[in-house]
Design an enzyme around this catalytic site. Structure first.
Site, short mmCIF file in Angstrom:
data_model
loop_
_atom_site.label_atom_id
_atom_site.label_comp_id
_atom_site.label_asym_id
_atom_site.label_seq_id
_atom_site.Cartn_x
_atom_site.Cartn_y
_atom_site.Cartn_z
N SER A 7 0.84 -1.19 0.00
CA SER A 7 0.00 0.00 0.00
C SER A 7 0.88 1.24 0.00
CB SER A 7 -0.89 0.02 1.25
OG SER A 7 -1.36 1.34 1.45
N HIS A 32 -1.28 -1.62 -4.14
CA HIS A 32 -2.54 -1.29 -3.47
C HIS A 32 -2.65 0.23 -3.31
CE1 HIS A 32 -5.93 -2.30 -0.78
NE2 HIS A 32 -5.53 -1.29 -0.03
N ASP A 34 -4.82 3.31 -1.92
CA ASP A 34 -5.85 3.68 -0.95
C ASP A 34 -6.39 5.07 -1.23
OD1 ASP A 34 -6.00 1.42 0.90
OD2 ASP A 34 -3.92 1.90 1.40
N MET A 36 -8.97 7.91 -0.29
CA MET A 36 -9.79 8.32 0.86
C MET A 36 -10.38 9.70 0.60
SD MET A 36 -7.15 7.33 3.86
CE MET A 36 -6.61 5.64 4.16
N HIS A 65 -8.39 0.64 -3.83
CA HIS A 65 -9.28 0.49 -2.68
C HIS A 65 -9.97 1.82 -2.42
CE1 HIS A 65 -9.46 -0.38 1.98
NE2 HIS A 65 -10.66 -0.33 1.42
N MET A 67 -12.06 4.09 -0.46
CA MET A 67 -12.69 4.39 0.84
C MET A 67 -13.41 5.71 0.68
SD MET A 67 -9.59 3.11 3.25
CE MET A 67 -8.42 3.15 1.92
N MET A 136 -11.43 -6.22 5.79
CA MET A 136 -10.59 -5.25 6.51
C MET A 136 -10.18 -5.85 7.86
SD MET A 136 -10.10 -2.63 4.59
CE MET A 136 -9.15 -1.73 5.82
N GLY A 141 -8.87 3.86 7.25
CA GLY A 141 -8.65 5.30 7.40
C GLY A 141 -7.21 5.68 7.68
N ASP A 174 -6.36 -6.40 4.80
CA ASP A 174 -5.76 -5.06 4.75
C ASP A 174 -5.80 -4.42 6.13
OD1 ASP A 174 -4.91 -2.53 4.05
OD2 ASP A 174 -6.66 -2.05 2.80
N GLY A 175 -4.60 -4.12 6.64
CA GLY A 175 -4.50 -3.44 7.92
C GLY A 175 -3.76 -4.27 8.95
N GLY A 176 -2.59 -3.78 9.34
CA GLY A 176 -1.84 -4.46 10.40
C GLY A 176 -1.20 -5.77 9.96
N GLY A 196 1.32 -2.00 4.28
CA GLY A 196 1.68 -0.59 4.17
C GLY A 196 2.99 -0.35 4.89
N SER A 197 2.88 -0.08 6.19
CA SER A 197 4.09 0.21 6.98
C SER A 197 5.06 -0.98 6.98
CB SER A 197 3.70 0.60 8.40
OG SER A 197 2.66 -0.20 8.88
C1 DX5 Z 1 -6.22 1.40 5.86
C2 DX5 Z 1 -5.76 1.21 4.42
C3 DX5 Z 1 -4.60 0.31 4.35
C4 DX5 Z 1 -3.36 0.82 5.01
C5 DX5 Z 1 -2.59 -0.36 5.52
O1 DX5 Z 1 -7.30 2.20 5.87
O2 DX5 Z 1 -6.80 0.65 3.66
O3 DX5 Z 1 -4.35 -0.15 3.03
O4 DX5 Z 1 -2.56 1.58 4.16
O5 DX5 Z 1 -1.52 0.09 6.28
P1 DX5 Z 1 -0.76 -0.85 7.31
O6 DX5 Z 1 -0.30 -2.07 6.56
O7 DX5 Z 1 0.34 0.00 7.80
O8 DX5 Z 1 -1.76 -1.23 8.40
ZN ZN Z 2 -6.37 -0.38 1.68
#
Ligand code: DX5
Ligand code: ZN
Length: 221
Positions: A7, A32, A34, A36, A65, A67, A136, A141, A174-176, A196-197
């Site tokens: 991401s 990916h 994102d 928003m 994605h 959002m 998710m 967000g 997606d997420g964590g 992401g991170s």
């Molecule tokens: C969250 C996004 C994710 C986010 C994931 O709202 O949809 O794609 O960037 O980031 P990490 O992997 O750091 O949780």
């Molecule tokens: Zn995402």
């Protein structure tokens, strides 16, 4: 097939093209993206112009994605900008079936995302027509949050429903997601992992390879 979808939300935007190339070189198959809108989720990220610009960086799959509220307003525009997969949130669509048809008519793969608290039953009647479901694993967000453990139960319940129906649709999480929990996440039934991170913080190539090592290990088992 196990797929890593970095991401770019966590990337350094002054070096975006190069960082995307690094993840691809190290084994990422999807990128990916994102989007928003400051309404469906509190943050505002980026939209079509950025996607259009980075489309030339790679031939890999652009996994967009959305959002955003009422995403039906922008499906054709994101398809035109270079999306290969468009994900909309069930919670953001009054007419989900119509939006899925719109995505298909735009020649793009269709995916529906569910927030942690949204039950799988939201997909009961549309599941068969999807290319992917995004479960998710955090409240959307923000990047850098911790995975909510009950979401993995949801992934395994969804995999069971798919098996019962004879479907082999991709399940994205997606997420964590990190290399350290990837094995558990895959065991629950997910096969497309967003990072992401875990990909962009620090050494991008080493981080991506850490996921590839887990994929190889799981593949051998
Ligand atoms: C969250 C996004 C994710 C986010 C994931 O709202 O949809 O794609 O960037 O980031 P990490 O992997 O750091 O949780
Ligand atoms: Zn995402």
């Amino acid at each position: 097939m196990l797929i890593l979808a970095p991401s770019i939300l966590a990337a350094d935007f002054t070096k975006l093209g190069g960082q995307i190339e690094e993840t691809v070189k190290a084994g990422a198959e999807y990128i990916h993206l994102d989007v928003m809108d400051g309404m469906f989720v509190p943050q505002i990220s980026f939209g079509m112009p950025v996607i259009e610009t980075i489309r030339s960086c790679t031939d890999k799959v652009f996994d967009v994605h959305l959002m955003i509220e009422d995403p039906g307003r922008y499906i054709e525009a994101f398809a035109k900008a270079g999306a290969d997969i468009i994900t909309v949130h069930a919670e953001a669509c009054t007419h989900l079936d119509r939006v899925i048809q719109q995505i298909r008519n735009a020649g793009v793969k269709a995916c529906v995302a569910l927030n942690p608290a949204t039950p799988l039953s939201a997909l009961d009647y549309v599941l068969d027509g999807l290319d992917m479901v995004l479960v998710m694993t955090v409240n959307p967000g923000f990047g850098g949050q911790k995975l909510i453990p009950y979401c993995l139960k949801k992934v395994s319940d969804l995999r069971t429903i798919m098996k019962d129906r004879g479907l082999s649709i991709d399940i994205e999480v997606d997420g964590g997601i990190k290399a350290s929990n990837a094995k558990e996440v895959i065991a629950s039934g997910a096969n497309v992992l967003v990072g992401g991170s875990a990909v962009f913080a620090g050494d991008i190539i080493a981080n991506t390879k850490a996921f590839m090592d887990v994929f190889a290990e799981v593949g051998k088992e």
